[in-house]
Design a protein around this motif. Sequence first.
Motif, short mmCIF file in Angstrom:
data_model
loop_
_atom_site.label_atom_id
_atom_site.label_comp_id
_atom_site.label_asym_id
_atom_site.label_seq_id
_atom_site.Cartn_x
_atom_site.Cartn_y
_atom_site.Cartn_z
N THR A 142 12.33 7.28 3.36
CA THR A 142 12.45 6.42 3.79
C THR A 142 11.55 6.13 5.55
O THR A 142 11.01 5.45 5.58
CB THR A 142 13.27 6.04 4.30
N GLU B 114 12.77 11.76 5.71
CA GLU B 114 14.26 11.24 5.40
C GLU B 114 13.87 10.09 4.63
O GLU B 114 12.56 10.14 4.26
CB GLU B 114 14.66 10.36 6.55
N SER C 202 20.33 21.70 4.93
CA SER C 202 21.19 21.76 3.11
C SER C 202 20.33 23.10 2.87
O SER C 202 20.80 23.36 1.57
CB SER C 202 20.53 20.42 2.25
N TRP D 43 23.49 14.50 10.21
CA TRP D 43 22.33 15.63 10.00
C TRP D 43 23.69 16.35 9.11
O TRP D 43 24.24 16.89 9.52
CB TRP D 43 22.12 16.11 11.72
N LYS E 252 23.98 8.48 12.67
CA LYS E 252 23.30 9.58 12.21
C LYS E 252 23.60 10.46 11.47
O LYS E 252 24.29 11.17 12.62
CB LYS E 252 22.09 9.43 12.09
N ASN F 147 16.90 8.21 1.52
CA ASN F 147 18.11 7.86 2.29
C ASN F 147 19.44 8.07 0.49
O ASN F 147 18.97 8.89 -0.72
CB ASN F 147 17.92 6.30 1.83
N SER F 148 20.65 8.13 0.56
CA SER F 148 21.29 8.47 -0.33
C SER F 148 21.43 8.11 -1.24
O SER F 148 21.36 8.76 -3.53
CB SER F 148 22.64 7.64 -0.19
N GLN F 149 20.21 7.62 -1.79
CA GLN F 149 19.50 7.58 -3.75
C GLN F 149 18.32 8.25 -3.82
O GLN F 149 17.08 8.50 -5.32
CB GLN F 149 18.63 5.39 -3.55
N GLY F 150 18.01 9.05 -2.88
CA GLY F 150 16.63 9.39 -2.78
C GLY F 150 16.02 9.31 -2.53
O GLY F 150 14.45 9.52 -2.70
#
Length: 123
Positions: free
Chosen positions: A65, A57, A9, A6, A4, A59-62
Amino acid sequence: EPGKSWLVSARPTILPDKVFFSQSLSKKDQKNGSGQIEEFSLSSDKSNLDGRYLYYEFNSQGICTTPGASFIVGTGARANGDPPHVTGDGKRDFAGFVIWRNGHTSVFRDPQQMDLPDQMTTF
């Protein structure tokens, strides 16, 4: 954590005076009242944000998880690094939200939704 990466942002936000995040009341699965929010350590000479962090958390699609995870804050007082303690009728002075799988949130509208104990001194 292996595998992973990090990314910071945004810069951390400081809560207002006398408002504290409650790690003990926030749950990984609020609906079932289980699990602590996961924690990790960040150490980077570039970020200057070394420390222990709790995380939610996506994932890359928003997609969250950890759907059903909650974030609860309360007002109170804190002395000498001790856990925050409620002041007055503290049960009314809590708020928070749940994060759903699609990334949307729902605000708690009542203390019962947060499963606050009947008698509470620290949080």
